[in-house]
Enzyme design. Structure first.
Site, mmCIF file in Angstrom:
data_model
loop_
_atom_site.group_PDB
_atom_site.id
_atom_site.type_symbol
_atom_site.label_atom_id
_atom_site.label_comp_id
_atom_site.label_asym_id
_atom_site.label_seq_id
_atom_site.Cartn_x
_atom_site.Cartn_y
_atom_site.Cartn_z
ATOM 1 N N HIS A 134 10.705 -23.673 8.903
ATOM 2 C CA HIS A 134 10.051 -24.225 10.603
ATOM 3 C C HIS A 134 7.767 -24.485 9.955
ATOM 4 C CE1 HIS A 134 12.270 -24.246 14.098
ATOM 5 N NE2 HIS A 134 13.002 -23.888 12.922
ATOM 6 N N CYS A 157 3.253 -2.775 4.038
ATOM 7 C CA CYS A 157 2.765 -2.218 4.326
ATOM 8 C C CYS A 157 3.321 -1.615 5.374
ATOM 9 C CB CYS A 157 1.479 -2.173 4.693
ATOM 10 S SG CYS A 157 1.085 -3.643 6.218
ATOM 11 N N ASP A 216 1.300 -0.767 -0.147
ATOM 12 C CA ASP A 216 -0.429 0.084 -0.263
ATOM 13 C C ASP A 216 0.869 1.057 -0.001
ATOM 14 O OD1 ASP A 216 0.839 -0.237 2.197
ATOM 15 O OD2 ASP A 216 -1.150 0.643 3.350
ATOM 16 N N HIS A 230 7.593 -30.291 11.057
ATOM 17 C CA HIS A 230 7.531 -29.386 10.984
ATOM 18 C C HIS A 230 6.281 -29.588 9.870
ATOM 19 C CE1 HIS A 230 10.328 -27.089 13.511
ATOM 20 N NE2 HIS A 230 11.365 -27.870 12.657
ATOM 21 N N THR A 267 3.461 -1.174 9.084
ATOM 22 C CA THR A 267 3.898 -1.721 9.605
ATOM 23 C C THR A 267 4.239 -3.119 9.535
ATOM 24 O OG1 THR A 267 0.892 -2.982 10.755
ATOM 25 C CG2 THR A 267 2.318 -0.412 11.359
HETATM 26 C C1 RB5 Z 1 -1.572 2.691 6.531
HETATM 27 O O1 RB5 Z 1 -1.813 4.143 6.850
HETATM 28 C C2 RB5 Z 1 -1.033 1.865 7.472
HETATM 29 O O2 RB5 Z 1 -2.531 1.462 8.699
HETATM 30 C C3 RB5 Z 1 -1.099 0.301 6.792
HETATM 31 O O3 RB5 Z 1 0.103 0.341 5.893
HETATM 32 C C4 RB5 Z 1 -0.965 -0.316 7.758
HETATM 33 O O4 RB5 Z 1 0.548 -0.317 8.341
HETATM 34 C C5 RB5 Z 1 -1.869 -1.668 8.088
HETATM 35 O O5 RB5 Z 1 -1.535 -2.258 8.778
#
Ligand code: RB5
Length: 145
Positions: A98, A65, A8, A133, A67
């Site tokens: 694993h 993304c 994203d 595994h 996180t």
């Molecule tokens: C976008 O702001 C953020 O929420 C997205 O990139 C991600 O971290 C979602 O899990």
């Protein structure tokens, strides 16, 4: 090896870095977007990449993304996908050895470029160990049925 990649807006810059590294190192990639830093919804990209991996059109997938959390949650909803969010190389190796993870999730706002590329390298180079595994991964996949 064909690798699907997607992000994203929160993972766009790292996606471009990782795609460039993959292509520069001889890996065939398909970029599922996003294609600009404009805001978009991570489940749309995660679903496209996860579906391509689950259907066998792509051997592996990398999703990025902010996180890595949203991408991993979304990808793991597609049957046949085992997505692992990794922020270190130990986890990246274990995710293959694993868990036979076929999708790697990264967080651009969490993991720096240098470490992220090391994680990608280790994840690609590591192989599923099988053995003890194997039945655990089979049990994991039976939850989908
Ligand atoms: C976008 O702001 C953020 O929420 C997205 O990139 C991600 O971290 C979602 O899990």
């Amino acid at each position: 090896m064909k690798i699907a990649i997607g992000s994203d807006h929160g993972g766009y810059n790292l996606k471009e870095e990782v795609r460039g590294w993959l292509e520069g190192n001889g890996y065939e990639t398909e970029d599922f977007g996003t294609f600009s830093p404009s805001s978009c919804d991570y489940p749309d990209i995660a679903f496209a990449v996860a579906k391509a991996v689950a259907e066998g059109r792509m051997e592996k997938g990398i999703l990025i993304c902010g996180t890595g959390i949203g991408m991993s949650i979304a990808a793991n909803k597609v049957p046949g996908v085992r997505a692992a969010l990794c922020g270190d190389t130990f986890s990246a190796r274990a995710a293959r050895e694993h868990n036979d993870a076929n999708v790697l999730a990264l967080g651009e706002r969490v993991t720096g470029r240098g470490l992220a590329l090391e994680i990608v390298k280790v994840w690609i180079d590591s192989k599923f160990s099988g053995g003890r595994h194997q039945k655990r991964v089979e049990k994991l996949m039976s939850i989908e049925k």
